[in-house]
Design a protein around this motif. Sequence first.
Motif, PDB file in Angstrom:
ATOM      1  N   SER A   1       0.826  -1.315   0.034  1.00 52.91           N
ATOM      2  CA  SER A   1      -0.211  -0.065  -0.105  1.00 52.91           C
ATOM      3  C   SER A   1       0.825   1.184   0.130  1.00 52.91           C
ATOM      4  CB  SER A   1      -0.962   0.269   1.226  1.00 52.91           C
ATOM      5  OG  SER A   1      -1.996   1.148   0.921  1.00 52.91           O
TER       6      SER A   1
ATOM      7  N   THR B   1       3.807   1.919  -2.002  1.00 51.01           N
ATOM      8  CA  THR B   1       4.562   2.170  -3.360  1.00 51.01           C
ATOM      9  C   THR B   1       5.649   2.605  -3.095  1.00 51.01           C
ATOM     10  OG1 THR B   1       2.038   2.515  -4.097  1.00 51.01           O
ATOM     11  CG2 THR B   1       3.863   3.101  -5.633  1.00 51.01           C
TER      12      THR B   1
ATOM     13  N   HIS C   1      -8.745   1.360   3.056  1.00 54.30           N
ATOM     14  CA  HIS C   1      -7.622   1.573   3.782  1.00 54.30           C
ATOM     15  C   HIS C   1      -8.076   2.133   5.328  1.00 54.30           C
ATOM     16  CE1 HIS C   1      -3.352   2.735   3.704  1.00 54.30           C
ATOM     17  NE2 HIS C   1      -3.859   3.926   4.223  1.00 54.30           N
TER      18      HIS C   1
ATOM     19  N   THR D   1      -7.433  -2.951  -0.374  1.00 55.13           N
ATOM     20  CA  THR D   1      -6.512  -3.239   0.362  1.00 55.13           C
ATOM     21  C   THR D   1      -5.987  -4.664   0.164  1.00 55.13           C
ATOM     22  OG1 THR D   1      -7.724  -3.606   2.340  1.00 55.13           O
ATOM     23  CG2 THR D   1      -6.626  -1.348   2.062  1.00 55.13           C
TER      24      THR D   1
ATOM     25  N   ASN E   1      -3.465   4.440  -4.517  1.00 56.12           N
ATOM     26  CA  ASN E   1      -2.666   3.322  -5.332  1.00 56.12           C
ATOM     27  C   ASN E   1      -2.943   3.484  -6.849  1.00 56.12           C
ATOM     28  OD1 ASN E   1      -3.413   1.374  -2.561  1.00 56.12           O
ATOM     29  ND2 ASN E   1      -1.484   2.601  -2.921  1.00 56.12           N
TER      30      ASN E   1
ATOM     31  N   LYS F   1       3.378   8.648  -4.065  1.00 52.50           N
ATOM     32  CA  LYS F   1       3.381   7.438  -4.082  1.00 52.50           C
ATOM     33  C   LYS F   1       3.400   6.813  -5.488  1.00 52.50           C
ATOM     34  CE  LYS F   1       0.731   5.694  -0.120  1.00 52.50           C
ATOM     35  NZ  LYS F   1      -0.500   5.339   0.276  1.00 52.50           N
ATOM     36  N   THR F   2       2.447   7.313  -6.379  1.00 59.25           N
ATOM     37  CA  THR F   2       2.145   7.202  -7.757  1.00 59.25           C
ATOM     38  C   THR F   2       3.185   8.044  -8.677  1.00 59.25           C
ATOM     39  OG1 THR F   2       0.023   6.658  -7.218  1.00 59.25           O
ATOM     40  CG2 THR F   2       0.685   6.946  -9.609  1.00 59.25           C
TER      41      THR F   2
ATOM     42  N   HIS G   1      -1.959  -4.148  -7.993  1.00 65.69           N
ATOM     43  CA  HIS G   1      -0.614  -3.761  -7.636  1.00 65.69           C
ATOM     44  C   HIS G   1       0.038  -4.493  -6.523  1.00 65.69           C
ATOM     45  CE1 HIS G   1      -3.090  -1.757  -5.145  1.00 65.69           C
ATOM     46  NE2 HIS G   1      -2.049  -1.361  -4.222  1.00 65.69           N
ATOM     47  N   GLU G   2      -0.775  -5.232  -5.620  1.00 67.41           N
ATOM     48  CA  GLU G   2      -0.306  -5.731  -4.407  1.00 67.41           C
ATOM     49  C   GLU G   2      -1.198  -7.023  -4.072  1.00 67.41           C
ATOM     50  OE1 GLU G   2      -0.808  -2.662  -1.455  1.00 67.41           O
ATOM     51  OE2 GLU G   2      -2.804  -3.021  -1.343  1.00 67.41           O
TER      52      GLU G   2
ATOM     53  N   GLU H   1       3.712  -5.344  -1.815  1.00 65.38           N
ATOM     54  CA  GLU H   1       3.461  -4.611  -3.077  1.00 65.38           C
ATOM     55  C   GLU H   1       5.105  -4.405  -3.716  1.00 65.38           C
ATOM     56  OE1 GLU H   1       2.361  -0.583  -2.812  1.00 65.38           O
ATOM     57  OE2 GLU H   1       2.229  -0.347  -4.737  1.00 65.38           O
TER      58      GLU H   1
END
Length: 480
Positions: A71, A73, A164, A212, A240, A264-265, A372-373, A418
């Motif tokens: 979560s 990244t 989250h 999540t 995310n 993060k992104t 992504h995770e 992740e």
Amino acid sequence: MSATIFEKGKNGKSHSYLPPHDCPLEKLDLPGRRKSALDLPVIGEQDLIRHYVELASKNYHIDKGMYPLGSCTMKYNPVVNEELARLEGFNGLHPLQDEEDVQGALELMYNLQEALCEICGMSAFTLQPAAGAHGELAGMMIARDYFRDRRENRKTVLVPDSAHGTNPASVVTCGFTPRTVPSNEQGLIDPAVLERETGPDTAVLMLTLPNTLGLFERDIARVVEIVHRAGALVYMDGANMNALLGIVKPGEIGMDIMHLNLHKTFSTPHGGGGPGAGPVGVRAPLEDYLPVPRVVKEKERFSLRQRADKSIGRVHPWYGNFNVFVKAYAYIRTLGAAGLREVAENAILNANYLMKKISQWYYLKYPGPCMHEFVVSGKNLKDYGVRTTDVAKRLLDYGLHAPTVYFPLIVEEALMIEPVETEKKETLDRFAAVMERIAEEARENPSLLLEAPLTTPVRRLDEAAAARSPELCWSGEERK
Ligand SMILES: *Cc1c(COP(=O)(O)O)cnc(C)c1O
């Protein structure tokens, strides 16, 4: 443990190469001026540098190794973007400068807003919030004022149990009441359950997407329809977004309000408490509620619009963390549409590759495919007296950072992993090999795990005390 700088510099010798000052001394006579000299450490320049380099080398960070913290990244962010943010033309600006003199900075902010609108399919974005949770709060304030103006007294915000942790907190801070929507056995929202929970009191469905568990809501179209039919709004936690770039435009699938985590992104490191940005995007009917000031463009000139009748007001001094905007804009312009999509594709590919491998040795409750995770569980190691904490601590002995543990709460003994898009296959293979080795150790020699970490500067800390009563100051007394 190494000595503190105070201990090292207690009776130390100063050594520096600066010439003595040659300005006349001016005595300040201010109220509250201290009477005695500060008890500062005295230490030579070289020892000073060695002290801090030694401390820094004990730290674990993304430039040292993989950081599979679910979560969060924790990816590689190109250094060139840091350099751009440090250009004097950006870094030397003052927030009180005349708009005429900072047209370039305003243009960058405007262009970034436009780019985020395009990426997310939203009508307008504010860059003001400083973090993800801050964006959530701003978004919930927008929803609150929207319903107030419509004279609708809606008090409940539906929050899936796969959301989250900050989501229900933001809901409460804004004066709404959160109501948990349980997920089904696939870890997803069950439209029938959602339908039962949704009513005239529902203001918002607050959706972490992907959730999540790293899963995309398969019934998203039904979900949105149910919420909209009840006259409520859908909020998307898009922290995310590295899972969705170029693949899903939230505005096009019915998201009314959303936030992003630029840290993060979009090329600002997450963690460490540095500046971040949690821009909030809305669909057209909600645009008037965005915080002021807003960067607007009229006839090729950029300005800050300070007033808007329905605005929720300011949520940050000035207009947000500008240096983060520079990095995000540079990242978006460098990658372009195709590159951004590749970010998401690689994030998804890496996570699924690792999930397939690691689920050979750890229990996988929700088989995915993931985004992504993914979340595995250490519960299959319980027979050997080993828990997820022990796995996480043992990873440190192999020079790896641990994943997020014990979250989300709906997975017992959770390990939330992740790998992120910037890690190469060899790195993922090494991580998987270590996870396999640790599962073997749990069976063959569990005490190794129970005693881990063996190689770190400190062993197992009292985590509750470390969070609740941390000792952050040197008391002046020698340690035993
Ligand atoms: C990280 C994260 C947040 C919170 O972001 P902060 O910047 O740490 O406040 C919210 N939601 C999700 C899904 C996240 O991953």
